[in-house]
Scaffold this motif. Structure first.
Motif, PDB file in Angstrom:
ATOM      1  N   VAL A  59      48.933  36.549  52.621  1.00  0.00           N
ATOM      2  CA  VAL A  59      49.355  36.308  51.245  1.00  0.00           C
ATOM      3  C   VAL A  59      49.700  34.834  51.073  1.00  0.00           C
ATOM      4  O   VAL A  59      50.495  34.283  51.834  1.00  0.00           O
ATOM      5  CB  VAL A  59      50.580  37.183  50.884  1.00  0.00           C
ATOM      6  N   THR A  60      49.082  34.207  50.075  1.00  0.00           N
ATOM      7  CA  THR A  60      49.419  32.821  49.740  1.00  0.00           C
ATOM      8  C   THR A  60      50.484  32.842  48.662  1.00  0.00           C
ATOM      9  O   THR A  60      50.337  33.529  47.652  1.00  0.00           O
ATOM     10  CB  THR A  60      48.176  32.071  49.229  1.00  0.00           C
ATOM     11  N   VAL A  61      51.576  32.130  48.918  1.00  0.00           N
ATOM     12  CA  VAL A  61      52.672  32.049  47.959  1.00  0.00           C
ATOM     13  C   VAL A  61      52.993  30.588  47.667  1.00  0.00           C
ATOM     14  O   VAL A  61      52.901  29.739  48.552  1.00  0.00           O
ATOM     15  CB  VAL A  61      53.948  32.771  48.457  1.00  0.00           C
ATOM     16  N   LYS A  62      53.336  30.324  46.430  1.00  0.00           N
ATOM     17  CA  LYS A  62      53.894  29.030  46.056  1.00  0.00           C
ATOM     18  C   LYS A  62      55.401  29.223  46.005  1.00  0.00           C
ATOM     19  O   LYS A  62      55.892  30.205  45.424  1.00  0.00           O
ATOM     20  CB  LYS A  62      53.372  28.554  44.711  1.00  0.00           C
ATOM     21  N   VAL A  63      56.136  28.319  46.617  1.00  0.00           N
ATOM     22  CA  VAL A  63      57.580  28.411  46.686  1.00  0.00           C
ATOM     23  C   VAL A  63      58.177  27.199  45.975  1.00  0.00           C
ATOM     24  O   VAL A  63      57.778  26.062  46.239  1.00  0.00           O
ATOM     25  CB  VAL A  63      58.078  28.455  48.154  1.00  0.00           C
ATOM     26  N   GLY A  64      59.117  27.452  45.074  1.00  0.00           N
ATOM     27  CA  GLY A  64      59.806  26.381  44.380  1.00  0.00           C
ATOM     28  C   GLY A  64      61.216  26.210  44.916  1.00  0.00           C
ATOM     29  O   GLY A  64      61.892  27.191  45.180  1.00  0.00           O
TER      30      GLY A  64
END
Length: 69
Positions: A59-64
């Motif tokens: 799973v590719t996630v963008k994290v802020g």
């Protein structure tokens, strides 16, 4: 009104059991070196097939996270 400045990074988590565990693995590892994580966004889901069965979830996630003042 919030005056936070956010930075985004992209991570890929993996798990042999589930999509949720893949996300959790990515976030758990990231929190060891990244402070102030605030949100994540799943941007891609894929799996690895071996012998006709799902062997691994990725799973590719963008994290802020907020930057220090």
């Amino acid at each position: 009104m919030s005056d936070h400045i956010y930075k985004k990074i992209e991570l890929v988590g993996a798990s042999s059991t589930s999509i949720e565990d893949a996300v959790l693995n990515a976030l758990t590892r990231a929190q060891k070196t990244i402070r102030n994580m605030r949100w994540f966004e799943v941007v891609e889901t894929r799996g690895y097939i071996e012998d006709g069965k799902i062997n691994e979830w990725q799973v590719t996630v963008k994290v802020g996270f907020t930057l220090d003042k």
